[in-house]
Design a protein around this motif. Structure first.
Motif, PDB file in Angstrom:
ATOM      1  N   ASN A  59       0.847  -1.201   0.000  1.00 32.94           N
ATOM      2  CA  ASN A  59       0.000   0.000   0.000  1.00 32.94           C
ATOM      3  C   ASN A  59       0.881   1.249   0.000  1.00 32.94           C
ATOM      4  O   ASN A  59       2.082   1.180   0.291  1.00 32.94           O
ATOM      5  N   SER A  60       0.284   2.383  -0.323  1.00 34.46           N
ATOM      6  CA  SER A  60       1.060   3.620  -0.467  1.00 34.46           C
ATOM      7  C   SER A  60       1.613   4.149   0.855  1.00 34.46           C
ATOM      8  O   SER A  60       2.667   4.780   0.880  1.00 34.46           O
ATOM      9  N   VAL A  61       0.935   3.870   1.966  1.00 35.63           N
ATOM     10  CA  VAL A  61       1.442   4.329   3.270  1.00 35.63           C
ATOM     11  C   VAL A  61       2.772   3.639   3.590  1.00 35.63           C
ATOM     12  O   VAL A  61       3.744   4.285   3.981  1.00 35.63           O
ATOM     13  N   THR A  62       2.814   2.330   3.387  1.00 33.60           N
ATOM     14  CA  THR A  62       4.043   1.580   3.652  1.00 33.60           C
ATOM     15  C   THR A  62       5.143   1.967   2.666  1.00 33.60           C
ATOM     16  O   THR A  62       6.309   2.119   3.052  1.00 33.60           O
ATOM     17  N   ALA A  63       4.788   2.152   1.407  1.00 33.51           N
ATOM     18  CA  ALA A  63       5.777   2.559   0.403  1.00 33.51           C
ATOM     19  C   ALA A  63       6.365   3.928   0.749  1.00 33.51           C
ATOM     20  O   ALA A  63       7.577   4.138   0.639  1.00 33.51           O
ATOM     21  N   GLU A  64       5.526   4.847   1.197  1.00 30.89           N
ATOM     22  CA  GLU A  64       6.024   6.171   1.587  1.00 30.89           C
ATOM     23  C   GLU A  64       6.912   6.076   2.830  1.00 30.89           C
ATOM     24  O   GLU A  64       7.951   6.738   2.911  1.00 30.89           O
ATOM     25  N   GLN A  65       6.525   5.252   3.796  1.00 31.19           N
ATOM     26  CA  GLN A  65       7.364   5.067   4.995  1.00 31.19           C
ATOM     27  C   GLN A  65       8.751   4.564   4.602  1.00 31.19           C
ATOM     28  O   GLN A  65       9.765   5.047   5.118  1.00 31.19           O
ATOM     29  N   ASP A  66       8.798   3.606   3.693  1.00 31.27           N
ATOM     30  CA  ASP A  66      10.091   3.096   3.233  1.00 31.27           C
ATOM     31  C   ASP A  66      10.889   4.186   2.519  1.00 31.27           C
ATOM     32  O   ASP A  66      12.103   4.306   2.714  1.00 31.27           O
ATOM     33  N   ALA A  67      10.222   4.988   1.701  1.00 37.55           N
ATOM     34  CA  ALA A  67      10.908   6.071   0.985  1.00 37.55           C
ATOM     35  C   ALA A  67      11.495   7.091   1.959  1.00 37.55           C
ATOM     36  O   ALA A  67      12.639   7.541   1.789  1.00 37.55           O
ATOM     37  N   LEU A  68      10.738   7.448   2.974  1.00 36.73           N
ATOM     38  CA  LEU A  68      11.239   8.394   3.979  1.00 36.73           C
ATOM     39  C   LEU A  68      12.416   7.792   4.744  1.00 36.73           C
ATOM     40  O   LEU A  68      13.393   8.489   5.050  1.00 36.73           O
ATOM     41  N   ALA A  69      12.342   6.495   5.038  1.00 32.66           N
ATOM     42  CA  ALA A  69      13.452   5.819   5.727  1.00 32.66           C
ATOM     43  C   ALA A  69      14.696   5.785   4.845  1.00 32.66           C
ATOM     44  O   ALA A  69      15.808   6.021   5.327  1.00 32.66           O
ATOM     45  N   VAL A  70      14.527   5.525   3.553  1.00 30.03           N
ATOM     46  CA  VAL A  70      15.659   5.519   2.622  1.00 30.03           C
ATOM     47  C   VAL A  70      16.355   6.877   2.629  1.00 30.03           C
ATOM     48  O   VAL A  70      17.580   6.964   2.736  1.00 30.03           O
TER      49      VAL A  70
END
Length: 121
Positions: A59-70
């Motif tokens: 989902n987009s929430v998890t994808a965004e969390q990963d992007a912010l972590a990266v």
């Protein structure tokens, strides 16, 4: 020779809890990170690698969390190393964006920026 993709992958492998690669894994997991070099100049002592990191998730929430972590991990990477034999001297994030792929139901966020990697030790 120091390879920027290997350096960035080593940084993210160390800190992310999802698979990190330079190709889409087969079989395709529900959540993973793909690193691609899309340009950037290389001079005598620094490779200014333009990197795109794709964060795939259910989902987009998890994808965004990963992007912010990266982004956070790469910004902090000059404080550690070496990674795959190289040192990141600076990370300049250009964008974090929702970038859905119409060919898959997975959500995808991308992080684009320049990893300044020392080419000499």
């Amino acid at each position: 020779m120091i390879q920027p993709l290997a350096v960035v992958r080593a940084v993210l492998d160390q800190s992310m809890a999802v698979p990190v690669s330079t190709k889409v894994p087969s079989p395709r997991p529900s959540q993973f990170i793909r690193i691609v070099r899309v340009g950037g100049a290389r001079d005598r002592s620094v490779d200014h690698a333009l990197i795109v990191v794709e964060c795939w998730a259910p989902n987009s929430v998890t994808a965004e969390q990963d992007a912010l972590a990266v982004d956070e991990i790469l910004r902090m990477s000059p404080n550690g190393g070496p990674f795959a034999g190289g040192w990141i001297s600076r990370w300049d994030c250009n964008s974090i964006a929702d970038n859905p792929d119409p060919e898959t139901p997975q959500a995808r966020f991308t992080v684009a920026g320049v990893a300044h990697i020392l080419t000499t030790t």
